[in-house]
Scaffold this motif. Sequence first.
Motif, PDB file in Angstrom:
ATOM      1  N   PHE A  29     -23.500  11.177 -27.060  1.00  0.00           N
ATOM      2  CA  PHE A  29     -24.860  10.634 -27.039  1.00  0.00           C
ATOM      3  C   PHE A  29     -25.604  11.102 -25.792  1.00  0.00           C
ATOM      4  CE2 PHE A  29     -27.847   7.473 -25.454  1.00  0.00           C
ATOM      5  CZ  PHE A  29     -28.727   7.379 -26.517  1.00  0.00           C
ATOM      6  N   TYR A  30     -24.983  10.960 -24.639  1.00  0.00           N
ATOM      7  CA  TYR A  30     -25.652  11.358 -23.390  1.00  0.00           C
ATOM      8  C   TYR A  30     -25.950  12.853 -23.379  1.00  0.00           C
ATOM      9  CZ  TYR A  30     -25.613   6.860 -21.084  1.00  0.00           C
ATOM     10  OH  TYR A  30     -25.885   5.557 -20.741  1.00  0.00           O
ATOM     11  N   ALA A  31     -25.086  13.678 -23.954  1.00  0.00           N
ATOM     12  CA  ALA A  31     -25.296  15.126 -23.987  1.00  0.00           C
ATOM     13  C   ALA A  31     -26.309  15.520 -25.058  1.00  0.00           C
ATOM     14  CB  ALA A  31     -23.967  15.848 -24.227  1.00  0.00           C
ATOM     15  N   GLU A  32     -26.077  15.081 -26.295  1.00  0.00           N
ATOM     16  CA  GLU A  32     -26.886  15.547 -27.419  1.00  0.00           C
ATOM     17  C   GLU A  32     -28.265  14.906 -27.472  1.00  0.00           C
ATOM     18  OE1 GLU A  32     -24.447  14.867 -30.860  1.00  0.00           O
ATOM     19  OE2 GLU A  32     -22.849  16.181 -30.088  1.00  0.00           O
ATOM     20  N   VAL A  33     -28.359  13.642 -27.084  1.00  0.00           N
ATOM     21  CA  VAL A  33     -29.633  12.937 -27.196  1.00  0.00           C
ATOM     22  C   VAL A  33     -30.406  12.947 -25.882  1.00  0.00           C
ATOM     23  CG1 VAL A  33     -30.715  10.722 -27.741  1.00  0.00           C
ATOM     24  CG2 VAL A  33     -28.756  11.508 -29.080  1.00  0.00           C
ATOM     25  N   LEU A  34     -29.730  12.656 -24.784  1.00  0.00           N
ATOM     26  CA  LEU A  34     -30.419  12.583 -23.495  1.00  0.00           C
ATOM     27  C   LEU A  34     -30.372  13.898 -22.716  1.00  0.00           C
ATOM     28  CD1 LEU A  34     -29.305   9.033 -22.316  1.00  0.00           C
ATOM     29  CD2 LEU A  34     -31.308   9.687 -23.666  1.00  0.00           C
ATOM     30  N   GLY A  35     -29.506  14.829 -23.137  1.00  0.00           N
ATOM     31  CA  GLY A  35     -29.419  16.115 -22.452  1.00  0.00           C
ATOM     32  C   GLY A  35     -28.720  16.050 -21.108  1.00  0.00           C
ATOM     33  N   ALA A  81     -44.641  12.000 -24.089  1.00  0.00           N
ATOM     34  CA  ALA A  81     -43.931  13.204 -24.538  1.00  0.00           C
ATOM     35  C   ALA A  81     -42.422  12.996 -24.510  1.00  0.00           C
ATOM     36  CB  ALA A  81     -44.321  14.404 -23.671  1.00  0.00           C
ATOM     37  N   VAL A  82     -41.914  12.309 -23.494  1.00  0.00           N
ATOM     38  CA  VAL A  82     -40.479  12.029 -23.402  1.00  0.00           C
ATOM     39  C   VAL A  82     -40.054  11.111 -24.550  1.00  0.00           C
ATOM     40  CG1 VAL A  82     -38.694  10.903 -22.010  1.00  0.00           C
ATOM     41  CG2 VAL A  82     -40.336  12.440 -20.920  1.00  0.00           C
ATOM     42  N   VAL A  83     -40.840  10.077 -24.821  1.00  0.00           N
ATOM     43  CA  VAL A  83     -40.528   9.172 -25.930  1.00  0.00           C
ATOM     44  C   VAL A  83     -40.511   9.945 -27.245  1.00  0.00           C
ATOM     45  CG1 VAL A  83     -41.386   7.202 -27.279  1.00  0.00           C
ATOM     46  CG2 VAL A  83     -41.329   7.066 -24.787  1.00  0.00           C
ATOM     47  N   LEU A  86     -37.311  12.084 -27.376  1.00  0.00           N
ATOM     48  CA  LEU A  86     -36.119  11.259 -27.610  1.00  0.00           C
ATOM     49  C   LEU A  86     -36.105  10.738 -29.045  1.00  0.00           C
ATOM     50  CD1 LEU A  86     -35.861   9.314 -24.243  1.00  0.00           C
ATOM     51  CD2 LEU A  86     -34.388  11.174 -25.046  1.00  0.00           C
ATOM     52  N   ARG A  87     -37.257  10.380 -29.554  1.00  0.00           N
ATOM     53  CA  ARG A  87     -37.338   9.932 -30.952  1.00  0.00           C
ATOM     54  C   ARG A  87     -36.911  11.072 -31.879  1.00  0.00           C
ATOM     55  NH1 ARG A  87     -42.343   7.648 -31.107  1.00  0.00           N
ATOM     56  NH2 ARG A  87     -41.511   5.565 -30.889  1.00  0.00           N
ATOM     57  N   ARG A  88     -37.351  12.302 -31.584  1.00  0.00           N
ATOM     58  CA  ARG A  88     -36.969  13.468 -32.380  1.00  0.00           C
ATOM     59  C   ARG A  88     -35.447  13.661 -32.356  1.00  0.00           C
ATOM     60  NH1 ARG A  88     -35.389  18.394 -32.148  1.00  0.00           N
ATOM     61  NH2 ARG A  88     -35.326  18.589 -29.898  1.00  0.00           N
TER      62      ARG A  88
END
Length: 122
Positions: A29-35, A81-83, A86-88
């Motif tokens: 999750f931290y890698a794929e979603v939050l980078g 833009a960040v939201v 992250l939603r994407r």
Amino acid sequence: MSAGAGNVLAGARVATRLPAQDLDRARRFYAEVLGLEPVDERPGGLLYRCGGVEFVLFRSTGTSPGTFTQMAFEDVGDLPAVVAELRRRGVVFEEVDAPGLRTVDSIAEVEGNLPAIGQPVF
């Protein structure tokens, strides 16, 4: 502590520790979603560095209700833009309309907070 002792922790760093029952899933999750990628890894724990601050995800058998803020990201730049990004990536944001807390496009407008300090609620 005696009245004249002062705040003995004033110069200390704060260490955020977040429990995860499934550390591999949390890492994905931290890698794929939050980078975010860990800067160090030890048995049962992952150390992350973000914005000059460190936090640890650790393997835990306990449970948390998840009904409170455990960690927040501040000064993210273009918050809408960040939201959207992250939603994407699959983050689900909560929409709230309660006394003292209301979200507009998933960004909280907290009564008494400065508008520039809005934070997403997810």
